[in-house]
Design a protein around this motif. Structure first.
Motif, PDB file in Angstrom:
ATOM      1  N   VAL A   1      34.600  -4.397 -25.965  1.00 56.99           N
ATOM      2  CA  VAL A   1      34.140  -4.612 -24.590  1.00 56.99           C
ATOM      3  C   VAL A   1      32.865  -5.464 -24.571  1.00 56.99           C
ATOM      4  O   VAL A   1      32.689  -6.320 -23.705  1.00 56.99           O
ATOM      5  CB  VAL A   1      33.943  -3.262 -23.870  1.00 56.99           C
TER       6      VAL A   1
ATOM      7  N   GLU B   1      27.472  -5.050 -15.749  1.00 58.68           N
ATOM      8  CA  GLU B   1      27.278  -3.694 -16.278  1.00 58.68           C
ATOM      9  C   GLU B   1      28.422  -2.752 -15.870  1.00 58.68           C
ATOM     10  O   GLU B   1      28.978  -2.066 -16.725  1.00 58.68           O
ATOM     11  CB  GLU B   1      25.920  -3.108 -15.858  1.00 58.68           C
ATOM     12  N   PRO B   2      28.771  -2.709 -14.584  1.00 63.59           N
ATOM     13  CA  PRO B   2      29.883  -1.814 -14.220  1.00 63.59           C
ATOM     14  C   PRO B   2      31.169  -2.190 -14.938  1.00 63.59           C
ATOM     15  O   PRO B   2      31.952  -1.321 -15.329  1.00 63.59           O
ATOM     16  CB  PRO B   2      30.031  -2.025 -12.712  1.00 63.59           C
ATOM     17  N   MET B   3      31.394  -3.472 -15.154  1.00 61.83           N
ATOM     18  CA  MET B   3      32.609  -3.889 -15.843  1.00 61.83           C
ATOM     19  C   MET B   3      32.698  -3.277 -17.243  1.00 61.83           C
ATOM     20  O   MET B   3      33.781  -2.953 -17.722  1.00 61.83           O
ATOM     21  CB  MET B   3      32.646  -5.407 -15.951  1.00 61.83           C
TER      22      MET B   3
ATOM     23  N   ILE C   1      31.560  -0.320 -18.094  1.00 64.38           N
ATOM     24  CA  ILE C   1      31.997   1.067 -17.923  1.00 64.38           C
ATOM     25  C   ILE C   1      33.503   1.127 -17.670  1.00 64.38           C
ATOM     26  O   ILE C   1      34.230   1.885 -18.317  1.00 64.38           O
ATOM     27  CB  ILE C   1      31.224   1.725 -16.759  1.00 64.38           C
ATOM     28  N   PHE C   2      33.974   0.299 -16.747  1.00 64.55           N
ATOM     29  CA  PHE C   2      35.408   0.333 -16.419  1.00 64.55           C
ATOM     30  C   PHE C   2      36.256  -0.109 -17.603  1.00 64.55           C
ATOM     31  O   PHE C   2      37.327   0.444 -17.855  1.00 64.55           O
ATOM     32  CB  PHE C   2      35.698  -0.540 -15.191  1.00 64.55           C
TER      33      PHE C   2
ATOM     34  N   ARG D   1      35.562   0.205 -20.797  1.00 66.11           N
ATOM     35  CA  ARG D   1      35.622   1.264 -21.808  1.00 66.11           C
ATOM     36  C   ARG D   1      36.470   2.427 -21.332  1.00 66.11           C
ATOM     37  O   ARG D   1      37.216   3.034 -22.101  1.00 66.11           O
ATOM     38  CB  ARG D   1      34.205   1.722 -22.182  1.00 66.11           C
ATOM     39  N   LEU D   2      36.361   2.761 -20.049  1.00 64.25           N
ATOM     40  CA  LEU D   2      37.198   3.831 -19.493  1.00 64.25           C
ATOM     41  C   LEU D   2      38.671   3.520 -19.706  1.00 64.25           C
ATOM     42  O   LEU D   2      39.455   4.356 -20.132  1.00 64.25           O
ATOM     43  CB  LEU D   2      36.952   3.949 -17.985  1.00 64.25           C
ATOM     44  N   LYS D   3      39.028   2.281 -19.409  1.00 56.48           N
ATOM     45  CA  LYS D   3      40.437   1.906 -19.475  1.00 56.48           C
ATOM     46  C   LYS D   3      40.954   1.914 -20.913  1.00 56.48           C
ATOM     47  O   LYS D   3      42.020   2.458 -21.186  1.00 56.48           O
ATOM     48  CB  LYS D   3      40.615   0.521 -18.858  1.00 56.48           C
ATOM     49  N   ARG D   4      40.193   1.340 -21.805  1.00 51.26           N
ATOM     50  CA  ARG D   4      40.633   1.331 -23.205  1.00 51.26           C
ATOM     51  C   ARG D   4      40.701   2.745 -23.763  1.00 51.26           C
ATOM     52  O   ARG D   4      41.639   3.112 -24.459  1.00 51.26           O
ATOM     53  CB  ARG D   4      39.698   0.469 -24.057  1.00 51.26           C
ATOM     54  N   LEU D   5      39.684   3.539 -23.428  1.00 47.25           N
ATOM     55  CA  LEU D   5      39.665   4.920 -23.907  1.00 47.25           C
ATOM     56  C   LEU D   5      40.898   5.677 -23.424  1.00 47.25           C
ATOM     57  O   LEU D   5      41.561   6.375 -24.196  1.00 47.25           O
ATOM     58  CB  LEU D   5      38.389   5.589 -23.385  1.00 47.25           C
ATOM     59  N   THR D   6      41.215   5.531 -22.160  1.00 47.62           N
ATOM     60  CA  THR D   6      42.364   6.250 -21.609  1.00 47.62           C
ATOM     61  C   THR D   6      43.658   5.815 -22.280  1.00 47.62           C
ATOM     62  O   THR D   6      44.539   6.640 -22.536  1.00 47.62           O
ATOM     63  CB  THR D   6      42.449   6.010 -20.096  1.00 47.62           C
TER      64      THR D   6
ATOM     65  N   PHE E   1      31.252  11.189 -10.942  1.00 40.92           N
ATOM     66  CA  PHE E   1      31.961   9.956 -10.625  1.00 40.92           C
ATOM     67  C   PHE E   1      33.246  10.275  -9.862  1.00 40.92           C
ATOM     68  O   PHE E   1      33.568   9.693  -8.824  1.00 40.92           O
ATOM     69  CB  PHE E   1      32.279   9.223 -11.929  1.00 40.92           C
TER      70      PHE E   1
ATOM     71  N   LEU F   1      38.910  12.411 -16.888  1.00 39.01           N
ATOM     72  CA  LEU F   1      39.123  11.017 -17.284  1.00 39.01           C
ATOM     73  C   LEU F   1      40.406  10.467 -16.667  1.00 39.01           C
ATOM     74  O   LEU F   1      40.437   9.374 -16.114  1.00 39.01           O
ATOM     75  CB  LEU F   1      39.267  10.922 -18.806  1.00 39.01           C
TER      76      LEU F   1
ATOM     77  N   LEU G   1      40.216  10.185 -12.818  1.00 44.20           N
ATOM     78  CA  LEU G   1      39.305   9.101 -12.479  1.00 44.20           C
ATOM     79  C   LEU G   1      39.982   7.744 -12.686  1.00 44.20           C
ATOM     80  O   LEU G   1      39.915   6.857 -11.826  1.00 44.20           O
ATOM     81  CB  LEU G   1      38.061   9.214 -13.364  1.00 44.20           C
ATOM     82  N   THR G   2      40.643   7.586 -13.806  1.00 50.40           N
ATOM     83  CA  THR G   2      41.290   6.311 -14.099  1.00 50.40           C
ATOM     84  C   THR G   2      42.379   5.994 -13.079  1.00 50.40           C
ATOM     85  O   THR G   2      42.538   4.838 -12.675  1.00 50.40           O
ATOM     86  CB  THR G   2      41.889   6.340 -15.514  1.00 50.40           C
TER      87      THR G   2
ATOM     88  N   MET H   1      45.712  -5.118 -25.482  1.00 51.95           N
ATOM     89  CA  MET H   1      46.334  -3.798 -25.667  1.00 51.95           C
ATOM     90  C   MET H   1      47.729  -3.650 -25.068  1.00 51.95           C
ATOM     91  O   MET H   1      48.076  -2.567 -24.597  1.00 51.95           O
ATOM     92  CB  MET H   1      45.445  -2.690 -25.074  1.00 51.95           C
TER      93      MET H   1
ATOM     94  N   GLN I   1      33.670  -3.290  -8.314  1.00 52.11           N
ATOM     95  CA  GLN I   1      33.209  -2.385  -9.370  1.00 52.11           C
ATOM     96  C   GLN I   1      31.806  -1.877  -9.052  1.00 52.11           C
ATOM     97  O   GLN I   1      31.484  -0.717  -9.313  1.00 52.11           O
ATOM     98  CB  GLN I   1      33.219  -3.113 -10.714  1.00 52.11           C
TER      99      GLN I   1
ATOM    100  N   THR J   1      30.610   2.145  -8.246  1.00 52.28           N
ATOM    101  CA  THR J   1      29.620   2.841  -9.064  1.00 52.28           C
ATOM    102  C   THR J   1      28.287   3.029  -8.347  1.00 52.28           C
ATOM    103  O   THR J   1      27.332   3.500  -8.969  1.00 52.28           O
ATOM    104  CB  THR J   1      29.355   2.071 -10.375  1.00 52.28           C
TER     105      THR J   1
ATOM    106  N   LEU K   1      26.327   6.316  -8.504  1.00 52.00           N
ATOM    107  CA  LEU K   1      25.711   6.728  -9.769  1.00 52.00           C
ATOM    108  C   LEU K   1      24.340   6.062  -9.891  1.00 52.00           C
ATOM    109  O   LEU K   1      24.174   4.898  -9.524  1.00 52.00           O
ATOM    110  CB  LEU K   1      26.583   6.303 -10.949  1.00 52.00           C
TER     111      LEU K   1
ATOM    112  N   ASP L   1      27.920   4.884 -19.925  1.00 51.52           N
ATOM    113  CA  ASP L   1      28.336   3.783 -20.793  1.00 51.52           C
ATOM    114  C   ASP L   1      28.112   4.136 -22.266  1.00 51.52           C
ATOM    115  O   ASP L   1      28.976   3.901 -23.107  1.00 51.52           O
ATOM    116  CB  ASP L   1      27.549   2.525 -20.425  1.00 51.52           C
TER     117      ASP L   1
ATOM    118  N   LEU M   1      30.746   6.758 -23.325  1.00 46.66           N
ATOM    119  CA  LEU M   1      32.084   6.165 -23.427  1.00 46.66           C
ATOM    120  C   LEU M   1      32.172   5.285 -24.674  1.00 46.66           C
ATOM    121  O   LEU M   1      33.172   5.268 -25.383  1.00 46.66           O
ATOM    122  CB  LEU M   1      32.413   5.342 -22.179  1.00 46.66           C
TER     123      LEU M   1
ATOM    124  N   LEU N   1      34.803   5.931 -27.516  1.00 47.54           N
ATOM    125  CA  LEU N   1      35.750   4.848 -27.803  1.00 47.54           C
ATOM    126  C   LEU N   1      35.669   4.389 -29.255  1.00 47.54           C
ATOM    127  O   LEU N   1      36.675   3.979 -29.845  1.00 47.54           O
ATOM    128  CB  LEU N   1      35.460   3.677 -26.856  1.00 47.54           C
TER     129      LEU N   1
END
Lengths: 165, 165
Positions: free
Chosen positions: A9, A26-28, A30-31, A33-38, A160, B34, B37-38, B84, B138, B142, B145, B154, B157, B161
């Motif tokens: 990311v 910055e928000p990008m 977070i989003f 990492r959220l997406k890849r993590l999920t 969130f 998670l 949220l996603t 991915m 985005q 956020t 927060l 961040d 995550l 990750l």
DNA sequence: ACTTTTTATCTTGACGTCAAGATACCTGCT
DNA sequence: AGCAGGTATCTTGACGTCAAGATAAAAAGT
């Protein structure tokens, strides 16, 4: 100074900073990492549930029935209200689970519009085993986080999420 | 004592504690939040991109090309390495984008196995606008927060990750 | 009683995804 | 030169999802 290693990311954000320096990314981060993590988590979860012959969609339904308590019966509408999917999706899930012998449809004599979805003996036995393995897997996946990390992450995700529901 | 309000995931965990009290469900809370949220975020993102005629899959490809810099060309294999998804999915995405006139396939005379996917003028114009709206969206999502929350989230995550990639 | 509205579930058609394999081409070894 | 193995992309078939609408039954209004 414990500089954290650059991840996938970070590289994406660096590209955007070069190409569109006026954007606040910055928000990008977070989003992203959220997406890849999920996505990664989904794969790990699927791998464990597959051992019990279940997709994560199927497990969601069986687990919802199981945790509703004895006699493990809910209407499609109740299942719908607990699972963030459309009615067509739920019908399809129930059809597949019924074909596989994990649930059965019981007719409700008091309201012939509605039916009850009930765990079969096989469905109950399967979900009892699967949920244990699933929880153990979740613990494995979070074992690199400290107790404090987990508490903080949970708190932040809750905050969130509260924006949406 | 600022007790946080019970949310959907709390109710699920309470059911499991009643039915299977021996299970440690703390990680399940994290994964549940998670996932929800996603899902919510995906819907919000889709709603904005739809204004530009893009699905989030389509946007991913166009954005990857855009941020790679002039002349906005990458091979399918390079796109694959950044997104991915499977090769079949990428082929399908490129097909749809080509049909819609956002990208074109350029043949590589030096290696006839490979092609280059290039943003068209229309594709470039569209993604330039869409990425601005996307980033603004985005930020909107956020804005509840605090700066500290965002930095903490961040960091957590990223740590989580890092276990996967 | 009878019509209208609401509720509960299911059906349909389109889409995005993946795994597995097919095709076409290049590269390096002999 | 010729062939074996590797690389780059695309095809196929199956699945899960959704939005929109169909069907059927119950409830409410008159």
């Amino acid at each position: 100074m414990g500089r954290t290693k650059e991840d996938h990311v970070d590289r994406i954000l660096a590209q955007w900073r070069r190409e569109r320096p006026e954007l606040d990314v910055e928000p990008m981060g977070i989003f992203g990492r959220l997406k890849r993590l999920t996505t990664h988590i989904g794969r790990e979860v699927d791998a464990v549930l597959l051992k019990y012959g279940l997709s994560s969609s199927a497990f969601d339904v069986l687990a919802t029935l199981r945790r509703s308590g004895f006699p493990y019966r809910l209407s499609p509408g109740e299942l719908l209200g607990m699972t963030m999917v459309s009615s067509g999706t739920m019908t399809n899930r129930i059809d597949q689970l019924e074909k596989a012998g994990f649930v059965e449809r019981l007719f409700n004599p008091e309201d012939r519009r509605s039916v009850l979805i009930a765990l079969t003996e096989k469905g109950l036995a399967t979900v009892e085993e699967a949920v244990g393995a699933h929880v153990a897997n979740q613990q494995r996946l979070t074992c690199n986080l400290t107790a404090e990390d987990k508490a903080d992450l949970d708190r932040l995700l809750r905050k969130f999420l509260s924006e949406f529901e």
